[in-house]
Motif scaffolding. Structure first.
Motif, short mmCIF file in Angstrom:
data_model
loop_
_atom_site.label_atom_id
_atom_site.label_comp_id
_atom_site.label_asym_id
_atom_site.label_seq_id
_atom_site.Cartn_x
_atom_site.Cartn_y
_atom_site.Cartn_z
N ALA A 192 18.07 59.95 58.36
CA ALA A 192 17.43 58.91 59.16
C ALA A 192 17.28 59.36 60.61
N VAL A 193 18.35 59.92 61.17
CA VAL A 193 18.32 60.37 62.56
C VAL A 193 17.36 61.54 62.74
N ASN A 204 14.79 62.30 60.92
CA ASN A 204 13.42 61.80 60.80
C ASN A 204 12.96 61.14 62.10
N ARG A 205 13.86 60.34 62.67
CA ARG A 205 13.52 59.67 63.93
C ARG A 205 13.23 60.68 65.04
#
Length: 336
Positions: free
Chosen positions: A239-240, A242-243
């Motif tokens: 998630a991180v 990707n962000r």
């Protein structure tokens, strides 16, 4: 996405084995490995928590033969590479050959951060039989950046495909990670990877620090399942990343589903930072010592924190699990 590709090395079925007392069944391995393969992780590592041939009195017996687990994973892994961990002195070249026959194409040869030389023959043999070979330096907080570079060059000369630094105790802070990864990136021709434990709550932050310093292989597990307080949680890491615009090649929603629907029901306890896990990171003690320390504390009626602090003072390293009983006995005698 305009940043470098980050290869996700999932160790749910290897480091995660510590957290379930090495009880993964062939059926569970097939489900987890199949799910991870479909979502696009780069390498799926399967073996006893202490590597192939780790099933023993010292490290804990596996409920099922690990070669059966590797075979089960090999049935369903079609896109990722299937990997194993080997600690010289526990696993042998013969064990490596058997794992390779059963489908493993990657071996990570793990030594203490100052002892890369004991893994030279294993790296060389892995390359000889066509495997991807990784030099894996454990307890990296115990080596200066310069010492780590010296040891990494030993693996590089042996033919390793990349170098992996392991914060086996979950002791490092992001600055310490950056120092160690940066010196390797500046002085080696090989890719660099990083392995973190969450004993101080810094696993994801340290993994991001490694990426920002040039690491392109990052270890993680679903739900953070692993020794001590666990490893970098794969879903959170992706998630991180990707962000931040990095390409992991991982189906993020699919990975969350694997973690929630397949891995979480297998877990024996929530993966949290409890007091003993926190003490591992604080004292700089090998994360797989945790369950052994609990058992020793109960046997000798001791506070596990006292055992962990003493292990840290004595600078115990991976492979010395048998010394936990000696330390606990010594402390119990002092308390009389």
């Amino acid at each position: 996405m305009n940043k470098q590709k980050i290869n996700i090395v999932d160790m749910t079925l290897r480091d995660g084995s510590h957290a379930v007392s090495h009880s993964f069944s062939p059926e569970q391995v097939e489900k987890v490995a199949g799910g991870l393969d479909k979502v696009g992780v780069s390498i799926i590592e399967v073996s006893h928590g202490d590597g192939i041939a780790g099933s023993s009195v010292n490290y804990g017996f596996s409920k099922y033969p690990e070669m059966d687990l590797i075979k089960s994973a090999n049935k369903v892994v079609k896109n990722a590479k299937l990997g194993v961990l080997l600690i010289p002195g526990i696993g042998t070249i013969q064990d490596l050959e058997e794992a390779h026959r059963n489908g493993a194409s990657v071996v990570r040869v793990a030594t203490h951060v100052t002892e890369a030389d004991v893994g030279i023959q294993h790296i060389e043999h892995a390359k000889k039989i066509g495997m991807t070979a990784v030099g894996f330096l454990m307890m990296s907080h115990m080596g200066s950046p310069e010492k780590i570079l010296e040891q990494a060059k030993i693996f590089e000369s042996a033919g390793a495909d990349y170098i992996n630094l392991a914060d086996s105790a979950g002791y490092l802070t992001p600055d310490g990670v950056k120092e160690r990864v940066s010196i390797l990136k500046e002085n080696l021709s090989l890719p660099v990877g990083f392995h973190s434990h969450n004993n101080l709550g810094l696993a994801v932050a340290n993994s991001i620090a490694a990426v920002e310093s040039g690491a392109t292989y990052i270890d993680a597990t679903c739900r953070g399942l692993g020794a001590g307080a666990g490893n970098t949680q794969n879903e959170v890491l992706c998630a991180v990343l990707n962000r931040m615009g990095y390409d992991t090649g991982v189906d993020f929603y699919g990975l969350m589903d694997v973690a929630e629907e397949i891995v979480e029901p297998i877990m024996q306890r929530p993966q949290v930072i409890n007091t003993p896990s926190l003490m591992l990171g604080y004292a700089g003690v090998y994360s797989s010592f945790l369950l052994h320390t609990y058992k020793a504390a109960e046997r000798f009626n001791l506070n596990p924190r006292d055992i962990l602090v003493e292990l840290g003072k004595r600078k115990m390293v991976g492979g010395q699990e048998d010394m936990i009983i000696d330390v606990a006995y010594s402390l119990s005698q002092q308390n009389k």
